[in-house]
Design a protein around this motif. Sequence first.
Motif, PDB file in Angstrom:
ATOM      1  N   PHE A  47     -14.433 -18.870  29.838  1.00 18.79           N
ATOM      2  CA  PHE A  47     -14.734 -17.477  30.197  1.00 18.79           C
ATOM      3  C   PHE A  47     -15.783 -16.897  29.258  1.00 18.79           C
ATOM      4  O   PHE A  47     -16.770 -16.316  29.707  1.00 18.79           O
ATOM      5  N   ASN A  48     -15.553 -17.051  27.956  1.00 22.49           N
ATOM      6  CA  ASN A  48     -16.436 -16.430  26.959  1.00 22.49           C
ATOM      7  C   ASN A  48     -17.807 -17.078  26.888  1.00 22.49           C
ATOM      8  O   ASN A  48     -18.810 -16.394  26.706  1.00 22.49           O
ATOM      9  N   ASN A  49     -17.866 -18.398  27.020  1.00 20.73           N
ATOM     10  CA  ASN A  49     -19.133 -19.113  26.843  1.00 20.73           C
ATOM     11  C   ASN A  49     -19.972 -19.225  28.112  1.00 20.73           C
ATOM     12  O   ASN A  49     -21.199 -19.264  28.043  1.00 20.73           O
ATOM     13  N   LYS A  50     -19.296 -19.316  29.256  1.00 14.07           N
ATOM     14  CA  LYS A  50     -20.043 -19.542  30.502  1.00 14.07           C
ATOM     15  C   LYS A  50     -19.865 -18.415  31.516  1.00 14.07           C
ATOM     16  O   LYS A  50     -20.537 -18.405  32.534  1.00 14.07           O
ATOM     17  N   GLY A  51     -18.932 -17.506  31.249  1.00 16.89           N
ATOM     18  CA  GLY A  51     -18.738 -16.353  32.121  1.00 16.89           C
ATOM     19  C   GLY A  51     -17.706 -16.573  33.206  1.00 16.89           C
ATOM     20  O   GLY A  51     -17.356 -17.700  33.543  1.00 16.89           O
ATOM     21  N   GLU A  52     -17.239 -15.458  33.756  1.00 13.64           N
ATOM     22  CA  GLU A  52     -16.185 -15.517  34.759  1.00 13.64           C
ATOM     23  C   GLU A  52     -16.679 -16.146  36.062  1.00 13.64           C
ATOM     24  O   GLU A  52     -15.940 -16.882  36.720  1.00 13.64           O
ATOM     25  N   ILE A  53     -17.923 -15.879  36.458  1.00 15.76           N
ATOM     26  CA  ILE A  53     -18.428 -16.430  37.721  1.00 15.76           C
ATOM     27  C   ILE A  53     -18.421 -17.960  37.669  1.00 15.76           C
ATOM     28  O   ILE A  53     -17.959 -18.625  38.598  1.00 15.76           O
ATOM     29  N   TYR A  54     -18.893 -18.522  36.547  1.00 15.23           N
ATOM     30  CA  TYR A  54     -18.868 -19.977  36.372  1.00 15.23           C
ATOM     31  C   TYR A  54     -17.423 -20.482  36.458  1.00 15.23           C
ATOM     32  O   TYR A  54     -17.122 -21.454  37.158  1.00 15.23           O
ATOM     33  N   PHE A  55     -16.519 -19.798  35.731  1.00 14.99           N
ATOM     34  CA  PHE A  55     -15.115 -20.212  35.718  1.00 14.99           C
ATOM     35  C   PHE A  55     -14.535 -20.198  37.132  1.00 14.99           C
ATOM     36  O   PHE A  55     -13.881 -21.157  37.554  1.00 14.99           O
ATOM     37  N   LYS A  58     -15.768 -23.102  39.263  1.00 19.19           N
ATOM     38  CA  LYS A  58     -15.123 -24.352  38.846  1.00 19.19           C
ATOM     39  C   LYS A  58     -13.656 -24.377  39.283  1.00 19.19           C
ATOM     40  O   LYS A  58     -13.142 -25.410  39.713  1.00 19.19           O
ATOM     41  N   GLU A  59     -12.990 -23.231  39.167  1.00 22.16           N
ATOM     42  CA  GLU A  59     -11.589 -23.126  39.565  1.00 22.16           C
ATOM     43  C   GLU A  59     -11.430 -23.511  41.043  1.00 22.16           C
ATOM     44  O   GLU A  59     -10.553 -24.303  41.395  1.00 22.16           O
ATOM     45  N   THR A  60     -12.302 -22.979  41.899  1.00 23.90           N
ATOM     46  CA  THR A  60     -12.258 -23.296  43.328  1.00 23.90           C
ATOM     47  C   THR A  60     -12.574 -24.766  43.564  1.00 23.90           C
ATOM     48  O   THR A  60     -11.905 -25.444  44.355  1.00 23.90           O
ATOM     49  N   GLU A  61     -13.572 -25.281  42.866  1.00 20.17           N
ATOM     50  CA  GLU A  61     -13.957 -26.689  42.998  1.00 20.17           C
ATOM     51  C   GLU A  61     -12.788 -27.611  42.636  1.00 20.17           C
ATOM     52  O   GLU A  61     -12.465 -28.550  43.369  1.00 20.17           O
ATOM     53  N   TYR A  62     -12.142 -27.338  41.500  1.00 19.47           N
ATOM     54  CA  TYR A  62     -11.042 -28.192  41.048  1.00 19.47           C
ATOM     55  C   TYR A  62      -9.815 -28.028  41.940  1.00 19.47           C
ATOM     56  O   TYR A  62      -9.125 -29.012  42.234  1.00 19.47           O
ATOM     57  N   LEU A  63      -9.535 -26.805  42.387  1.00 13.99           N
ATOM     58  CA  LEU A  63      -8.404 -26.576  43.289  1.00 13.99           C
ATOM     59  C   LEU A  63      -8.595 -27.396  44.564  1.00 13.99           C
ATOM     60  O   LEU A  63      -7.678 -28.089  45.008  1.00 13.99           O
ATOM     61  N   SER A  64      -9.777 -27.327  45.134  1.00 17.12           N
ATOM     62  CA  SER A  64     -10.077 -28.074  46.354  1.00 17.12           C
ATOM     63  C   SER A  64      -9.911 -29.577  46.135  1.00 17.12           C
ATOM     64  O   SER A  64      -9.300 -30.281  46.953  1.00 17.12           O
ATOM     65  N   LYS A  65     -10.441 -30.052  45.035  1.00 18.25           N
ATOM     66  CA  LYS A  65     -10.342 -31.482  44.711  1.00 18.25           C
ATOM     67  C   LYS A  65      -8.875 -31.916  44.608  1.00 18.25           C
ATOM     68  O   LYS A  65      -8.478 -32.939  45.176  1.00 18.25           O
ATOM     69  N   ILE A  66      -8.077 -31.124  43.911  1.00 22.09           N
ATOM     70  CA  ILE A  66      -6.668 -31.472  43.690  1.00 22.09           C
ATOM     71  C   ILE A  66      -5.895 -31.472  45.001  1.00 22.09           C
ATOM     72  O   ILE A  66      -5.174 -32.423  45.312  1.00 22.09           O
ATOM     73  N   ILE A  67      -6.029 -30.408  45.792  1.00 21.78           N
ATOM     74  CA  ILE A  67      -5.194 -30.325  46.999  1.00 21.78           C
ATOM     75  C   ILE A  67      -5.667 -31.260  48.107  1.00 21.78           C
ATOM     76  O   ILE A  67      -4.921 -31.519  49.033  1.00 21.78           O
ATOM     77  N   ASN A  68      -6.870 -31.777  47.981  1.00 25.51           N
ATOM     78  CA  ASN A  68      -7.353 -32.715  48.994  1.00 25.51           C
ATOM     79  C   ASN A  68      -7.212 -34.171  48.584  1.00 25.51           C
ATOM     80  O   ASN A  68      -7.499 -35.058  49.381  1.00 25.51           O
ATOM     81  N   SER A  69      -6.776 -34.409  47.351  1.00 28.37           N
ATOM     82  CA  SER A  69      -6.696 -35.805  46.912  1.00 28.37           C
ATOM     83  C   SER A  69      -5.377 -36.151  46.229  1.00 28.37           C
ATOM     84  O   SER A  69      -5.255 -37.186  45.615  1.00 28.37           O
ATOM     85  N   SER A  70      -4.406 -35.274  46.331  1.00 25.65           N
ATOM     86  CA  SER A  70      -3.136 -35.514  45.651  1.00 25.65           C
ATOM     87  C   SER A  70      -1.997 -35.555  46.655  1.00 25.65           C
ATOM     88  O   SER A  70      -2.123 -35.096  47.780  1.00 25.65           O
ATOM     89  N   ASP A  71      -0.874 -36.072  46.196  1.00 26.93           N
ATOM     90  CA  ASP A  71       0.332 -36.048  47.002  1.00 26.93           C
ATOM     91  C   ASP A  71       1.521 -36.018  46.061  1.00 26.93           C
ATOM     92  O   ASP A  71       1.441 -36.478  44.924  1.00 26.93           O
TER      93      ASP A  71
END
Length: 172
Positions: A47-55, A58-71
Motif C-alpha cells: 500500500f505505502n510503496n506502490k499505492g492502493e490502486i496497484y494493490f 494485484k488483489e483481483t489478479e491473485y483472487l482470480s488466479k486462486i479461485i480458477n486454479s484451486s480445489d
Amino acid sequence: MIIVLIGYMGSGKSTLGKELATALKFSFLDLDDYIAKEENASVPEVFNNKGEIYFRKKETEYLSKIINSSDNLVLALGGGTPCYGNNMALILENENVTSVYLKLSIPLLAQRLFLERSTRPLISHINSEEDLQEFIGKHLFERIPFYSQAAQTINTDAKTQEEVLEDLIALF
C-alpha cells in the motif's frame, strides 16, 4: 470446492478459516498472506510503496488466479476485497466457489479490534473504542451491499468460536 470467507476485519475469517479447513480436510489460504508472499512485501508495505490502486489490481489478479486454479480450499479474503473491482462477480460467477459472510455487530467488532489496532494500519490511529465504532459503522455502511451478496451469512454475535465453526461445517 472453494469456500470463500467474507467479512469485516476482526470477524474471524482467518481464525475460523483455518479451523474449517482442518475440519473439512481442505487447504487454507489467507489472501493477504498470499499477496504478501507474491509481492515480497507486507500488505501495508505494498500500500505505502506502490499505492492502493496497484494493490487492488494485484488483489483481483491473485483472487482470480486462486479461485480458477484451486480445489478443496478455504480462502479468507481481506475485509475490503469484495468491495473493489469485479471481485464479488468473480466469486459469485464461479460454480466451484461458495461464499460465506461472517457477520458481527459493530460493538463486538470494535471491542475485538480496539485491542489489536496497532497491528492494523487502517485503524491504528484511532484512540477510543467510541471512535472505532463510528469508523466501523461508516465503513460497514459502504461494504454491506457487497458482503450481503455472499451465498450464505452466519451471524456470529453471541456465539462461541466453536458454535460458529459448527454452523460453518453444517453448510458443507
